[in-house]
Motif scaffolding. Structure first.
Motif, mmCIF file in Angstrom:
data_model
loop_
_atom_site.group_PDB
_atom_site.id
_atom_site.type_symbol
_atom_site.label_atom_id
_atom_site.label_comp_id
_atom_site.label_asym_id
_atom_site.label_seq_id
_atom_site.Cartn_x
_atom_site.Cartn_y
_atom_site.Cartn_z
ATOM 1 N N UNK A 21 0.832 -1.210 0.000
ATOM 2 C CA UNK A 21 0.000 0.000 0.000
ATOM 3 C C UNK A 21 0.865 1.258 0.000
ATOM 4 N N UNK A 22 1.939 1.241 0.806
ATOM 5 C CA UNK A 22 2.792 2.418 0.920
ATOM 6 C C UNK A 22 3.482 2.740 -0.394
ATOM 7 N N UNK A 23 4.041 1.738 -1.042
ATOM 8 C CA UNK A 23 4.820 1.996 -2.257
ATOM 9 C C UNK A 23 3.944 2.182 -3.493
ATOM 10 N N UNK A 26 2.150 8.133 -4.153
ATOM 11 C CA UNK A 26 3.012 9.174 -3.590
ATOM 12 C C UNK A 26 2.851 9.267 -2.064
ATOM 13 N N UNK A 27 3.876 9.755 -1.397
ATOM 14 C CA UNK A 27 3.900 9.769 0.058
ATOM 15 C C UNK A 27 2.970 10.804 0.673
ATOM 16 N N UNK A 52 7.327 12.617 12.776
ATOM 17 C CA UNK A 52 5.881 12.376 12.827
ATOM 18 C C UNK A 52 5.276 11.967 11.492
ATOM 19 N N UNK A 53 5.954 12.215 10.418
ATOM 20 C CA UNK A 53 5.444 11.879 9.080
ATOM 21 C C UNK A 53 6.421 10.949 8.369
ATOM 22 N N UNK A 93 11.019 1.971 2.155
ATOM 23 C CA UNK A 93 11.536 3.253 1.663
ATOM 24 C C UNK A 93 12.373 3.089 0.403
ATOM 25 N N UNK A 94 13.175 2.041 0.344
ATOM 26 C CA UNK A 94 13.988 1.804 -0.859
ATOM 27 C C UNK A 94 13.088 1.596 -2.080
ATOM 28 N N UNK A 95 12.061 0.773 -1.922
ATOM 29 C CA UNK A 95 11.171 0.512 -3.051
ATOM 30 C C UNK A 95 10.380 1.771 -3.435
ATOM 31 N N UNK A 96 9.966 2.552 -2.430
ATOM 32 C CA UNK A 96 9.244 3.782 -2.726
ATOM 33 C C UNK A 96 10.153 4.716 -3.530
ATOM 34 N N UNK A 97 11.405 4.846 -3.117
ATOM 35 C CA UNK A 97 12.348 5.716 -3.835
ATOM 36 C C UNK A 97 12.576 5.216 -5.268
#
Length: 101
Positions: A21-23, A26-27, A52-53, A93-97
């Motif tokens: 869901x996260x990746x 957009x954040x 916090x975010x 985070x790596x996959x999101x980037x």
């Protein structure tokens, strides 16, 4: 001759639904607890330290130059994340980037 037990011959790393869901988007203003590996307890500890975010944790991830060892050690020192939690958060985070940067 040794034969691996069924199911162990090709172990794959799987990701959680939270990770997927996260990746997937957009954040934006996602809370820190939306990161894979970060539950309620770790999220609260991170918030108390100013993270916090999710994008604030991403900033630290980038400051550490996406280095897995440095980021996981930072997460452990900052909020007490264990090996699995820090690995899951790093991977998220790596996959999101990879998808958005």
């Amino acid at each position: 001759m040794w034969l691996p037990r069924a199911g162990l011959s090709s172990i794959k790393m799987t990701t959680s639904q939270k990770h997927r869901d996260f990746v997937a988007e957009p954040m934006g203003e996602k809370p820190v607890g939306s990161l894979a590996g970060i539950g309620e307890v770790l999220g609260k500890k991170l918030e108390e330290r100013g993270f916090d975010k999710a994008y604030v944790v991403l900033g630290q991830f980038l400051v550490l130059k996406k280095d897995e060892d440095l980021f996981r050690e930072w997460l452990k020192d900052t909020c007490g994340a264990n090996a699995k939690q820090s690995r899951d958060c790093f991977g998220c985070l790596r996959e999101w980037c990879d998808a958005f940067l």
